[in-house]
Design an enzyme around this catalytic site. Structure first.
Site, PDB file in Angstrom:
ATOM      1  N   ASN A 115      15.289 106.241  25.525  1.00  0.00           N
ATOM      2  CA  ASN A 115      13.892 106.979  24.569  1.00  0.00           C
ATOM      3  C   ASN A 115      12.670 105.935  24.024  1.00  0.00           C
ATOM      4  OD1 ASN A 115      15.284 108.905  24.377  1.00  0.00           O
ATOM      5  ND2 ASN A 115      16.068 108.545  22.684  1.00  0.00           N
TER       6      ASN A 115
ATOM      7  N   VAL B 260      18.522 116.761  11.486  1.00  0.00           N
ATOM      8  CA  VAL B 260      18.274 116.121  12.282  1.00  0.00           C
ATOM      9  C   VAL B 260      17.571 117.490  13.083  1.00  0.00           C
ATOM     10  CG1 VAL B 260      16.504 114.997  14.565  1.00  0.00           C
ATOM     11  CG2 VAL B 260      17.998 113.766  12.292  1.00  0.00           C
TER      12      VAL B 260
ATOM     13  N   CYS C 132      16.359 118.949  26.841  1.00  0.00           N
ATOM     14  CA  CYS C 132      17.456 119.880  25.548  1.00  0.00           C
ATOM     15  C   CYS C 132      17.288 120.868  25.084  1.00  0.00           C
ATOM     16  CB  CYS C 132      18.724 118.964  25.490  1.00  0.00           C
ATOM     17  SG  CYS C 132      19.444 117.353  26.256  1.00  0.00           S
TER      18      CYS C 132
END
Length: 453
Positions: free
Chosen positions: A40, A347, A135
């Site tokens: 990330n 989240v 994803c």
């Protein structure tokens, strides 16, 4: 591109010629493996090299398929990319517009292309991005990314094949308030604002360690960025940025995944390169669940100390909370805990799909639409199944499982490693998106498995 094609493509990008693992469970993982740079951060740092007028160097780059995707996109736009071991060097001196057909070849393989827009608008005055993949774990709309770019002065045109943008008058600073501290939106603002004319003020920004490491890179390049304690980031645009030299922050998601694998299998694993400060919240939960860890100068040792694991209540959240990417492998370990555990996902609203396979393997997991944590979240009134109740301990048994996404897929590997009997895990190429050489690491740690093409 269907899921199987996506998996094979992701695996092939890093030289994997297998897409199925046949795992014989019940053997503790033991040994030492190395953590490289965070997916990330690395992929965003690669994009940031587009902003410079001189070459950049990024160290501790993992061999994962998402890196290969970004490398391909950079090369399509004229950036020369050279790899020397775990170091990548970027030369952006010949940046050019890529052909739409070539860019479309990457459609569905990653969501990173949306972050190319700001740098390309600065360098070329135009940008094109294909349909975005990634994803399927929840609603990840790009509309806010597009609105950010419009605020900077970009003209956005949606086409059947993707989105074309232009900046006839260049990009300019703006005041932007995020409704939620999104990592992707914060990255978009940073990459667009550093060379925009004037000041940009971003409120309710994400402040994950990977964001702060990206800011460190941009500062090395000549950017002027201030991060306040109230999640406000202020950026003074500059006319020119130079290349950087940087060693990427370690991948705390990968580290947490292997730590949970050690706990679930009753193992003992040393993760070279893992660091305590970025994992403090995870370490607290790990200890509460009955796991043990030891901090060393060169990494962290994780192990199951014996005895029963303990149930915990966990709520995922933005940093400094418990990361959403940590909950999937933890859930597998919690099937071994004595009692009732609760995981409240705040989240992403669709991140418990991976538990269906765990239930088939014998796990006792119920998914609820209620907010079962200590406070209500934004999904509570929207009928999303975002809370999990895990009852244990249970003995998982082998099963045939198809990997659905990156983190869920690794969790299925962990479940197979703990299970009694043999499991056949297919579409494992998807796991190569974010876990470097995971098959080699399984071998190093003593897992009992065979590979199939």
């Amino acid at each position: 591109m269907n899921l199987t094609e996506f998996s094979k493509s992701a695996g092939a990008a890093v030289g994997m010629d297998v897409d199925t693992l046949v795992i014989r469970g019940g053997k503790p993982l033991q040994g030492r493996i190395t953590m490289k740079g965070a997916k990330n951060l690395v992929t965003k740092a690669m994009v940031a090299s587009l902003l410079a007028d001189s070459p950049s160097e990024l160290r501790s780059v993992p061999q994962i398929s998402d890196v290969r995707v970004v490398q391909g996109l950079l090369e399509l736009h004229g950036v020369t990319v050279d790899r020397d071991g775990d170091t990548l060097r970027f030369d952006p001196s010949n940046v050019r517009t890529a052909h739409e057909t070539s860019i479309n070849a990457h459609a569905g393989s990653s969501r990173i292309p949306i972050l190319f827009c700001g740098p390309l608008l600065h360098q070329l005055g135009e940008a094109f991005i294909p349909d975005l993949g990634g994803c399927h774990i929840g609603d990840r709309p790009i509309d806010f990314h597009l609105e950010v770019l419009r605020n900077f002065g970009a003209v956005v045109e949606k086409l059947p094949s993707g989105i074309r943008m232009s900046a006839p008058n260049g990009l300019h600073g703006a005041k932007i308030a995020l409704p939620y501290p999104s990592v992707g939106a914060t990255e978009q603002v940073l990459l667009g604002a550093v060379r925009a004319k004037g000041r940009t003020e971003l409120t309710n920004a994400a402040v994950e360690p990977e964001i702060l490491d990206l800011i460190a890179i941009l500062q090395k390049m000549g950017a002027e960025i201030q991060v306040d304690t109230d999640r406000t980031i202020r950026i003074e645009g500059v006319d020119k940025l130079v290349g950087y030299r940087h060693t990427a922050l370690f991948d705390r998601n990968e580290a947490a995944s292997w730590a949970c694998a050690a706990l679930a299998t009753g193992g003992d694993v040393f993760l070279e390169g893992a660091r305590q400060p970025e994992m403090t919240t995870f370490l607290n939960v790990y200890r509460k669940a009955g796991g043990a860890f030891e901090i060393e100068d060169d990494g962290i040792r994780f192990w199951h100390p014996g005895g029963d694991l303990k149930p915990v209540v966990v709520e995922t959240d933005v940093h400094p909370g418990f990361m959403t990417d940590w909950q999937q492998p933890l859930v597998v370990a919690l099937t071994k805990a004595t009692g009732i555990s609760i995981v409240h996902e705040t989240v992403y609203e669709q991140r418990f799909g991976f538990t269906e396979a765990l239930v088939e393997m014998g796990a006792q997991i119920q998914i609820h639409t209620d907010c079962l944590g200590s406070h209500a979240c934004r999904f509570g009134a929207r009928n999303y199944q975002h809370s999990a109740v895990i009852a244990g301990p249970v003995e998982l048994h082998g099963a045939d499982v198809t990997v659905p996404d990156l983190r869920g897929g690794f969790s299925h590997l962990v479940a197979a490693l703990t299970a009694d009997g043999t499991s056949r895990i297919s579409n494992v190429g998807i796991i190569a998106r974010g876990y470097e050489r995971f098959i080699e690491k399984l071998t190093t740690l003593g897992a009992d498995f065979d590979v199939e093409g």
